[in-house]
Design a protein around this motif. Sequence first.
Motif, mmCIF file in Angstrom:
data_model
loop_
_atom_site.group_PDB
_atom_site.id
_atom_site.type_symbol
_atom_site.label_atom_id
_atom_site.label_comp_id
_atom_site.label_asym_id
_atom_site.label_seq_id
_atom_site.Cartn_x
_atom_site.Cartn_y
_atom_site.Cartn_z
ATOM 1 N N LYS A 271 41.554 43.853 30.093
ATOM 2 C CA LYS A 271 40.702 44.167 31.237
ATOM 3 C C LYS A 271 39.237 43.868 30.934
ATOM 4 C CE LYS A 271 43.741 47.732 33.154
ATOM 5 N NZ LYS A 271 43.900 49.175 33.461
ATOM 6 N N ILE B 51 45.573 35.809 38.704
ATOM 7 C CA ILE B 51 46.513 36.133 39.791
ATOM 8 C C ILE B 51 47.133 34.859 40.347
ATOM 9 C CG2 ILE B 51 45.403 38.307 40.417
ATOM 10 C CD1 ILE B 51 43.969 36.805 42.683
ATOM 11 N N ARG C 224 39.207 39.488 44.857
ATOM 12 C CA ARG C 224 39.023 39.394 43.396
ATOM 13 C C ARG C 224 37.789 38.559 43.057
ATOM 14 N NH1 ARG C 224 42.270 40.606 38.985
ATOM 15 N NH2 ARG C 224 41.545 39.588 37.072
ATOM 16 N N THR C 225 37.567 37.476 43.802
ATOM 17 C CA THR C 225 36.392 36.643 43.540
ATOM 18 C C THR C 225 35.109 37.430 43.762
ATOM 19 O OG1 THR C 225 37.601 34.645 44.187
ATOM 20 C CG2 THR C 225 35.202 34.512 44.178
ATOM 21 N N TRP D 289 37.378 41.266 33.215
ATOM 22 C CA TRP D 289 36.424 41.830 34.170
ATOM 23 C C TRP D 289 35.005 41.964 33.635
ATOM 24 C CZ3 TRP D 289 37.155 41.960 39.124
ATOM 25 C CH2 TRP D 289 38.452 42.002 39.637
ATOM 26 N N VAL E 143 43.415 38.068 49.218
ATOM 27 C CA VAL E 143 43.558 38.547 47.843
ATOM 28 C C VAL E 143 42.599 37.802 46.916
ATOM 29 C CG1 VAL E 143 45.151 38.660 45.872
ATOM 30 C CG2 VAL E 143 45.954 39.262 48.169
ATOM 31 N N TYR E 144 42.531 36.494 47.094
ATOM 32 C CA TYR E 144 41.640 35.665 46.285
ATOM 33 C C TYR E 144 40.176 36.044 46.531
ATOM 34 C CZ TYR E 144 40.108 31.240 44.056
ATOM 35 O OH TYR E 144 39.549 30.284 43.253
ATOM 36 N N ALA F 253 38.288 34.106 38.589
ATOM 37 C CA ALA F 253 38.934 35.066 39.483
ATOM 38 C C ALA F 253 40.373 34.675 39.795
ATOM 39 C CB ALA F 253 38.135 35.182 40.785
ATOM 40 N N GLY G 13 34.672 40.595 43.238
ATOM 41 C CA GLY G 13 34.488 41.460 42.076
ATOM 42 C C GLY G 13 33.953 40.706 40.873
ATOM 43 N N VAL G 14 34.546 39.552 40.603
ATOM 44 C CA VAL G 14 34.081 38.743 39.477
ATOM 45 C C VAL G 14 32.648 38.267 39.716
ATOM 46 C CG1 VAL G 14 34.448 36.560 38.257
ATOM 47 C CG2 VAL G 14 36.401 38.024 38.815
ATOM 48 N N THR H 151 39.186 33.637 29.861
ATOM 49 C CA THR H 151 40.123 34.136 30.871
ATOM 50 C C THR H 151 41.568 33.833 30.478
ATOM 51 O OG1 THR H 151 38.479 33.820 32.613
ATOM 52 C CG2 THR H 151 40.781 33.999 33.304
#
Length: 420
Positions: free
Chosen positions: A214, A247, A266-267, A218, A262-263, A243, A269-270, A201
């Motif tokens: 990306k 950001i 994204r978390t 991702w 927001v966190y 995640a 998705g990960v 990461t």
Amino acid sequence: MAIGTALPMPWNRAAIVAGCVILSVVWWFLRPTEHRPGVRRPGLLLGLWSLPLLAAPPVLSGDAVLYADSGWIENQGGSVYADGLGSAGGPFAASVDELWRGSGVAYPPLTILVNRAVVALSGNDDYWSIVAMRIPALIGVVMIALTLPRIAAMLRPRDPQAPALATWWGMLNPVLLVHFIGGAHNDALMVGFSLFAIWVTLKALQDTGGTRQKMLLWAAAPALVGIAMALKQQGGLTVLAVAGLPILAQLRALPLGRRLWVYGVRTAGVTAVAIVTFLVITARSRLGFGWTEWLTLMGTAGTPAPFALLGQYGGDIVAWLGQDPSGFRFVVGMASNLTLLAVLAWVVIHFSDRPVAAVGWGSLAVAILGQSMHPWYIPWSLAVLGLVPLTRRQRLWVAGFAVTFLVWNAIQTVLWHGDY
């Protein structure tokens, strides 16, 4: 400690405990300070410390026997999930602890595949198959050694001592030496892949953007978390760092409510990518999800986890009063799960702008508040917490807890389980 196993009783037991104490004292005095740099060649030092352990039987634990037996069962066409440990006879069954004999294991499928491979490559030998369980553990330790100082340098570029501190905390600590290398515990490989995911990461963030970045952020990093989860479920906590790090600046600029949203997005998705990876590994392994049936068995291992002690001794009192203790122990187990979830939620909220710290403190919460607490759960927390700034009080508390638990476990093991 390896030498101690060759001494006569009771000197061998005393030597093992003394070895843990000496290692702990040496570790503390090797810590980097403002006036003393870190160890110049930590890998060499760890290698020298490890040499006496490499060909010796597992130290302070019989888990490597369970690993070998599970590999043997699967190689014979059986199922350790369905049939239980010791079910196929063979060279390891007689050495399986009575607590686990006939029971399955809660290890996810990738760990079982690793065990199968080690036993097969060792020729099913009843000694070397067990000793060779150190090979995956050593691979995990090498991954820890390679990633920790690099992650520290990227996270804290203005702190010249950050790599040395991370190495001292995460690689040279005596719990890792005794239980990852000496005890051959499969947590080592899980920790290695978790740290590898964090490193990937951070490396991706050094790119200027584009498709490669990306893919790393991702696909590659979340997939590594999925691999860690397929080794030990706790590795899933690493999604918090994978995640949050991309950001991080945004998280620190937002108010709490917006930051958590927001966190969280994204978390999610990960986490989805990590779970898909886990599912693919499970499907390819053809071992299924039988491990889920044995999760509650860990609470019977007699560890000093607060809820395990409450369930054990409280249940004994209920039984002494002539009642069935199973209901009481079920309630205690549920209380353990709810308390752990509440503490993890607090950790995520409190450290929502410090995702690596969230993984470190979260992993420590899992180790302490779950239904079993073993010393080999601790090196993961030490490695991750070594990457973040700690107050003096936090440093003393974490180091003191790790050393006290190590020495106490050594005393307990040599007194009650003298074969190890």
